[in-house]
Design a protein around this motif. Structure first.
Motif, PDB file in Angstrom:
ATOM      1  N   ASP A  48      60.744  37.444  64.833  1.00  0.00           N
ATOM      2  CA  ASP A  48      60.418  38.205  63.528  1.00  0.00           C
ATOM      3  C   ASP A  48      60.089  37.035  62.290  1.00  0.00           C
ATOM      4  O   ASP A  48      60.982  36.640  61.665  1.00  0.00           O
ATOM      5  CB  ASP A  48      61.478  38.858  63.236  1.00  0.00           C
ATOM      6  N   PHE A  67      57.435  37.829  56.973  1.00  0.00           N
ATOM      7  CA  PHE A  67      56.509  36.938  56.052  1.00  0.00           C
ATOM      8  C   PHE A  67      56.808  35.503  56.158  1.00  0.00           C
ATOM      9  O   PHE A  67      55.836  35.011  55.689  1.00  0.00           O
ATOM     10  CB  PHE A  67      57.178  37.340  54.418  1.00  0.00           C
ATOM     11  N   GLY A 103      55.886  45.214  60.303  1.00  0.00           N
ATOM     12  CA  GLY A 103      56.791  44.573  61.155  1.00  0.00           C
ATOM     13  C   GLY A 103      57.767  45.087  61.921  1.00  0.00           C
ATOM     14  O   GLY A 103      58.098  44.932  62.797  1.00  0.00           O
TER      15      GLY A 103
HETATM   16  C1  LIG Z   1      62.186  39.944  58.072  1.00  0.00           C
HETATM   17  C2  LIG Z   1      61.734  41.437  58.215  1.00  0.00           C
HETATM   18  N1  LIG Z   1      61.622  41.890  59.370  1.00  0.00           N
HETATM   19  C3  LIG Z   1      60.839  43.108  59.588  1.00  0.00           C
HETATM   20  C4  LIG Z   1      60.719  43.783  58.314  1.00  0.00           C
HETATM   21  C5  LIG Z   1      59.858  45.271  58.618  1.00  0.00           C
HETATM   22  O1  LIG Z   1      58.789  45.156  58.109  1.00  0.00           O
HETATM   23  P1  LIG Z   1      57.912  46.748  57.912  1.00  0.00           P
HETATM   24  O2  LIG Z   1      58.669  46.982  56.357  1.00  0.00           O
HETATM   25  O3  LIG Z   1      56.504  45.999  57.627  1.00  0.00           O
HETATM   26  O4  LIG Z   1      58.104  47.512  58.999  1.00  0.00           O
HETATM   27  C6  LIG Z   1      60.821  43.424  57.160  1.00  0.00           C
HETATM   28  C7  LIG Z   1      60.549  44.179  55.861  1.00  0.00           C
HETATM   29  O5  LIG Z   1      60.800  43.726  54.858  1.00  0.00           O
HETATM   30  C8  LIG Z   1      61.353  42.055  56.967  1.00  0.00           C
HETATM   31  O6  LIG Z   1      61.558  41.261  55.891  1.00  0.00           O
END
Ligand SMILES: Cc1ncc(COP(=O)(O)O)c(C=O)c1O
Length: 517
Positions: free
Chosen positions: A283, A286, A161
């Protein structure tokens, strides 16, 4: 005639050995070694519930894991013995049914086989004409379809993410800056500003800093009591920036905040972004994939209006790390930010560099890219879209069950609404002040994790330390949450007794808390 004449071509007799010795000398032995490892892995996966959710890596193992590389190899047999002794027994824990820390997928067996195949094929998915890029392209279409984001016809898989957020924002900033940021650099125009909520994940901050906008041009807009961005304050901030000569370029909407699982009013955000000519990036690390569950769609309304959507398959699609995704509406947006055409990579009318291939290298930062798609592609082939929608629906019902258990327990308190798959809560007692409660809950979490019973993580909400459960675990059963609540309440009671009997010095951190004993 060749333009290049090598000075000397060694005759076969004086040529050095061409055998590097790195492939197995005996493939049947390699096959047996592989089967043996696979047996160990399946033994581990199929008995997870009997073991701890997490355990620390012992000192002797850490010591061995800090040693320099062996000059002489141990042979694959010896190397596999090291793996079985020092690595396999101490996993992160997210494969266990009672791991709900941060947001991690639990890892799908079908996906593991996809990863194995991807590693054996060792494809570079940067570009060209070969099955792996077509698999990725097909997976991107499937994912867009799962969220009914049919206009999002372009995108790419990322490590997660964080990178998906970076790429979506880079596309937005390039599109909305009003000048050629790639050529001229940011100093050529007015300061560009980006808007997020106070609850937006820090990867947005990282992206803004990395792109050189400067964190002081990232506006953190306050949230309402449900942790959703205040659109009225966002509008004000955009107008203030414009009046001051800055250029607002993009806003980030949350589909499931990291702290509480809150989803912003994405439809309202899309209206605002359209009025103010801002790029809307969602974003949905999840939360976005919850679209597959019909009851969740009202909360996510407007998701498909985003210019770019970031989400992770290694979260709520349960696939092993790492695999994230960014989808965009405008197929020119990612290449506008990232495409290069060096002579050695120009497409040709045929051959491997065929122009019909897909140039993922032009949609992000990486040139050489692993075949991330295969594990998710294989898992979706195996379980079908309905299999995943059903699993997410189960996780949602389990989370609601946990919220109800917490609400019903006299010694536990929920610290935020639980609209999705996240429950934040803590142990409470009327005799304790805020600081003592924080200390107690901090220690409670450490003991809970170290007991191996379960792994929630933690956060701070409106000043209060709390335990945080994020359920993206396909192995969790309802009774696992009964157990969690039982353990939390029992540990809380034990700590309370330690406090009252003045046995809490080792874990009371704050002087104020000490004073309130
Ligand atoms: C809402 C949100 N955005 C972005 C991220 C970042 O994702 P990643 O850990 O896959 O880079 C997370 C990670 O938990 C998240 O919960």
């Amino acid at each position: 005639m060749s333009a290049y004449n090598p000075p000397h071509t060694p005759a076969p007799s004086d040529a050095p050995s061409t055998d590097t010795g790195l492939d197995p000398a005996d493939w049947s032995e390699f096959r047996a070694q592989g089967h043996e490892l696979w047996d160990a892995l399946v033994d581990q996966m199929s008995t997870l519930r009997e073991g701890p959710a997490w355990r620390t890596t012992p000192a002797d193992v850490r010591e061995r894991l800090a040693r320099p590389a062996p000059a002489q190899g141990l042979g694959l047999e010896g190397a596999l013995a090291e793996l079985k002794r020092d690595v396999l027994p101490y996993p992160y824990g997210n494969i266990h049914p009672r791991f709900w820390g941060w947001v991690n997928g639990s890892g799908l067996p079908a996906g593991i086989l996809g990863d194995l195949a991807a590693s054996a094929m060792n494809s570079n998915t940067g570009a060209f004409d070969h099955s792996a890029v077509f698999v990725e392209q097909q997976l991107l279409r499937w994912l867009a379809e799962m969220m009914e984001a049919r206009e999002h016809t372009d995108g790419l898989l990322t490590s997660g993410g964080s990178v998906a957020n970076l790429l979506g924002l880079a596309a937005g900033i390039t599109a909305k800056a009003g000048f050629d940021v790639r050529t001229l650099g940011l100093r050529a125009g007015p300061a560009l500003t980006v808007y997020v909520s106070e609850q937006t994940h820090f990867s947005a901050d990282k992206a803004i800093e990395l792109m050189g906008l400067g964190s002081r041009h990232l506006r953190r807009i306050p949230v309402d009591e449900d942790y959703r961005i205040r659109l009225d304050l966002l509008r004000e901030a955009v107008r203030d920036d414009r009046a001051a000569g800055r250029r607002p370029v993009a806003a980030v909407g949350n589909a499931g905040t990291v702290n509480t699982g809150a989803t912003d009013d994405l439809d309202g955000l899309a209206d605002l972004c359209a009025e103010e000519d801002l790029w809307l990036h969602v974003d949905g690390a999840f939360g976005a994939l919850a679209w597959m569950v019909p009851e969740q769609r009202a909360a996510l309304r407007g998701l498909q209006r985003a210019d770019s959507i970031a989400f992770d398959l290694h979260k709520w699609l349960y696939v092993s790390s790492d695999i994230g995704c960014v989808l965009v509406k405008d197929p020119k947006a990612l290449p506008a930010a990232f495409a290069f055409a060096p002579a050695y990579l120009t497409p040709l009318r045929g051959g491997i560099a065929h122009e019909d291939g897909i140039a993922f290298k032009d949609k992000g930062i990486e040139l050489t890219r692993r075949n991330r798609a295969l594990k998710a592609w294989l898992a979706i082939q195996a379980h079908g879209v309905e299999g995943f929608a059903g699993a997410i629906a189960v996780n949602l019902r389990q989370t609601a069950h946990l919220a109800r258990l917490v609400d019903a327990h006299p010694a536990l308190e929920r610290t935020a609404p639980a609209p999705l798959n996240v429950v934040c809560y803590r142990f409470v007692d009327p005799s304790l002040s805020g600081e003592a409660l924080d200390d107690l809950n901090r220690e409670l979490l450490v003991r809970l994790q170290e007991s191996g019973a379960a792994v929630p993580s933690h956060t701070v909400l409106r000043g209060a330390f709390c335990l945080r459960v994020a359920n993206t675990n396909h192995r969790t059963r309802f009774e696992d949450f009964d157990l969690l609540v039982e353990h939390t309440a029992r540990l809380g009671g034990e700590l309370l007794r330690e406090l009252r009997e003045h046995r809490a010095d080792s874990w009371l951190a704050t002087p104020i808390a000490r004073g309130t004993r």
